[in-house]
Design a protein around this motif. Sequence first.
Motif, PDB file in Angstrom:
ATOM      1  N   ALA A   8       0.855  -1.195   0.000  1.00  0.00           N
ATOM      2  CA  ALA A   8       0.000   0.000   0.000  1.00  0.00           C
ATOM      3  C   ALA A   8       0.880   1.230   0.000  1.00  0.00           C
ATOM      4  CB  ALA A   8      -0.911  -0.006   1.212  1.00  0.00           C
ATOM      5  N   THR A   9       0.788   2.007  -1.065  1.00  0.00           N
ATOM      6  CA  THR A   9       1.620   3.196  -1.190  1.00  0.00           C
ATOM      7  C   THR A   9       0.734   4.422  -1.229  1.00  0.00           C
ATOM      8  OG1 THR A   9       3.215   1.932  -2.471  1.00  0.00           O
ATOM      9  CG2 THR A   9       3.379   4.333  -2.591  1.00  0.00           C
ATOM     10  N   ASN A 200      -7.727   0.428   3.546  1.00  0.00           N
ATOM     11  CA  ASN A 200      -8.301   1.548   2.809  1.00  0.00           C
ATOM     12  C   ASN A 200      -7.567   1.759   1.496  1.00  0.00           C
ATOM     13  OD1 ASN A 200     -10.112   1.967   4.844  1.00  0.00           O
ATOM     14  ND2 ASN A 200      -8.891   3.550   5.841  1.00  0.00           N
ATOM     15  N   THR A 201      -8.285   2.303   0.533  1.00  0.00           N
ATOM     16  CA  THR A 201      -7.744   2.523  -0.807  1.00  0.00           C
ATOM     17  C   THR A 201      -7.501   4.014  -1.006  1.00  0.00           C
ATOM     18  OG1 THR A 201      -8.912   0.612  -1.688  1.00  0.00           O
ATOM     19  CG2 THR A 201      -8.190   2.273  -3.271  1.00  0.00           C
ATOM     20  N   THR A 202      -6.360   4.348  -1.527  1.00  0.00           N
ATOM     21  CA  THR A 202      -6.070   5.747  -1.835  1.00  0.00           C
ATOM     22  C   THR A 202      -6.219   5.973  -3.338  1.00  0.00           C
ATOM     23  OG1 THR A 202      -3.710   5.297  -2.078  1.00  0.00           O
ATOM     24  CG2 THR A 202      -4.477   5.983   0.097  1.00  0.00           C
ATOM     25  N   SER A 225      -3.570   5.161  -7.708  1.00  0.00           N
ATOM     26  CA  SER A 225      -4.145   4.481  -6.551  1.00  0.00           C
ATOM     27  C   SER A 225      -3.156   3.446  -6.043  1.00  0.00           C
ATOM     28  CB  SER A 225      -5.470   3.802  -6.929  1.00  0.00           C
ATOM     29  OG  SER A 225      -5.969   3.048  -5.849  1.00  0.00           O
ATOM     30  N   ASN A 226      -3.374   3.006  -4.805  1.00  0.00           N
ATOM     31  CA  ASN A 226      -2.568   1.911  -4.276  1.00  0.00           C
ATOM     32  C   ASN A 226      -3.156   0.557  -4.652  1.00  0.00           C
ATOM     33  OD1 ASN A 226      -4.810   2.190  -2.668  1.00  0.00           O
ATOM     34  ND2 ASN A 226      -3.754   1.748  -0.753  1.00  0.00           N
ATOM     35  N   GLN A 227      -4.193   0.596  -5.488  1.00  0.00           N
ATOM     36  CA  GLN A 227      -4.798  -0.632  -5.997  1.00  0.00           C
ATOM     37  C   GLN A 227      -4.965  -0.486  -7.504  1.00  0.00           C
ATOM     38  OE1 GLN A 227      -4.981  -2.964  -3.878  1.00  0.00           O
ATOM     39  NE2 GLN A 227      -5.153  -1.953  -1.883  1.00  0.00           N
ATOM     40  N   GLY A 282     -14.055   6.304  -8.946  1.00  0.00           N
ATOM     41  CA  GLY A 282     -13.182   5.140  -9.008  1.00  0.00           C
ATOM     42  C   GLY A 282     -13.953   3.831  -9.002  1.00  0.00           C
ATOM     43  N   ASN A 283     -13.350   2.844  -9.608  1.00  0.00           N
ATOM     44  CA  ASN A 283     -13.874   1.482  -9.626  1.00  0.00           C
ATOM     45  C   ASN A 283     -12.657   0.575  -9.451  1.00  0.00           C
ATOM     46  OD1 ASN A 283     -16.184  -0.244  -9.933  1.00  0.00           O
ATOM     47  ND2 ASN A 283     -15.357  -0.848 -11.931  1.00  0.00           N
ATOM     48  N   ILE A 284     -12.210   0.467  -8.198  1.00  0.00           N
ATOM     49  CA  ILE A 284     -10.883  -0.068  -7.902  1.00  0.00           C
ATOM     50  C   ILE A 284     -10.998  -1.389  -7.152  1.00  0.00           C
ATOM     51  CG2 ILE A 284      -8.729   0.392  -6.671  1.00  0.00           C
ATOM     52  CD1 ILE A 284      -9.283   3.362  -7.072  1.00  0.00           C
ATOM     53  N   LYS A 285     -10.206  -2.341  -7.598  1.00  0.00           N
ATOM     54  CA  LYS A 285     -10.143  -3.627  -6.899  1.00  0.00           C
ATOM     55  C   LYS A 285      -9.288  -3.469  -5.642  1.00  0.00           C
ATOM     56  CE  LYS A 285     -10.647  -6.484 -11.033  1.00  0.00           C
ATOM     57  NZ  LYS A 285     -10.011  -7.523 -11.877  1.00  0.00           N
TER      58      LYS A 285
END
Length: 603
Positions: A8-9, A200-202, A225-227, A282-285
């Motif tokens: 996670a960055t 959590n997603t950034t 994003s980190n994902q 966003g639509n992030i996995k």
Amino acid sequence: MQHKWLKATLFIGAVALGLVGGQLHQVSATADTDVPESMAFSRGAFAANTDGAGYMMVRHADGSLNYMISDSFKDSLGNYAYCLDSERPTPVGQTESKGSIGSDAQYRLFKYGFNNHSATDQEYWDIEGLTDQEAWYATQTVSWILAGNFNWNQIVWQASQPGDFADGIYAPYGEAAVKRVRAAATKVYNNVMNNHDTANTTMTLADQGETEVQGYHKFTYTVQSNQTGTATLNFKNIVDGMKVVDAKGNAIANNTVTIGQAFSLLIPNSTPTGDLTFDINGNIKAIVPVVYKDAAQKYQDSISLVTGVVKPLLAGNKAKWTRATGLIKVHKVDQNGQALTGIEFTLEDNLGNKQTALTDKDGDAQFTIVVDRTYSLKETKTLTGYTGSFQKDGITLANDGQVFSYTVVNAEDVAVHTTATSDGKKSVDANKQMIIDDVVHATGLIVGKTYTVKGQLYDKATGKALIVNGKPVTAETTFVAKASVQDVTVHFAFDGSDLGGHDVVVFEDLYLGDKKVASHADLNDKEQTVHVTTPTTPETPTTPVTPVTPSTPSTPAPKPTVYQAKMPQTGDAHDNVLAVLGVALVALVSGFSGFKIYKKRQA
């Protein structure tokens, strides 16, 4: 299914030119993640499910010790899940419903425990002889702690021995196995408690700058994003001719971009100054821990690590631009550089749009122009009495703030008007030394230039040049213009003794160098004409008639005797004196009458 773990960055979005509202958005997984609504569980490969088969005991408040036993189980995605309640049966064969999203600590449980790190991952574990079952049981132990079943300090690490239980059943793992489980659990527990990885997603919008490309303002961004996943651009206003393209210039379908890949917004540079507002959905996995619950509370609640879809929002982003503009400045002057007011200029672009402006008191007019247009500037109204015109085509703005300056000269019409007189009069008697002075009024002169006025006399009656002594009568004057309007006098001297009864007309030509610039030649112009009169000769006075001496009267016939006057007789002294006086009186009257007649004729 084995999860692929990502570090996670935290990406910090650069807010640069053209981006207003660029922001870092950290999404709470509990609120924004789509995960399976239910989960079915099946038996796993490991178990420590009988008394004495555990690797450690828990000391309760009353001092009693209980071995912690468990069966491993997998979720319907094929991943090992962990139980949250040590006092209930495992949910093997059960389907549980989605509850809450797990905590960041539970997220780290999966990241730093089994099965993300199998026992063979000795680079991570560094525990010689560790088995998958031991790694699993160490991870399950930390899961019980995180769920609040007990705390780390209640654990008693001890292998079971024969006789520990009344039925004599025990699992002979031995002290070595207990030490390995303790070491593995300690490693997982420390990583969970001391690290700060988050489920959590950034998501950020990084602005990579604005450029001008082939008639467009180009705004380039990257959604980071980190994902992994995609993001959809939701435009709040639409600009005619705008495009959304990828790094190769290809159109992006449905305004949906890939996380981590650059995209550009293209705005036609002919668009008036403005901005484009857009949200990013966003639509992030994302890999998140999810708690699944048994509605009847008969079986253990469990926690699974699943891949969900996170939907972060970056709202209110703005791409702002200023349409490149420039100026066309016109400075209008006469031939002497003096400002001309009220001259109309018209500017027309290649679309047929027109602007008009009049020069002000300083002779200035200006127009605002924009990029992506081609203009034509034309002088459409000129002051009466001036000559010259102006037109400039193909004016195109290349840079914002560019100025096109033009100085346009309208020369005042050069003209001459004359007033001819002789001794200040419009009529003169014919004489041998006749003089005509012609005052030439010149307009439209260029200050400092040398001009010559050349004049010639014409006979109005014949319409031909006046010839005196076989030659035309001419004169000229050279002068340096001190102003645009100036008077000069041309002096004609000639023998006009034979011109009585003639009208003499002065023709004038104005030269600048060898070039004739103006002329005034009108036989019917009274101002150019001087009338020559014939002088009147005085009459000679009449000579007085010499009185005639009366003859001697004859002897009168006999008259009636009533009365007879006595007539004077010749030789009569008294009568002679009277005769002389009578003659003198007649002569005097005759002379005086002749003199009066003479004076009257002279006048």
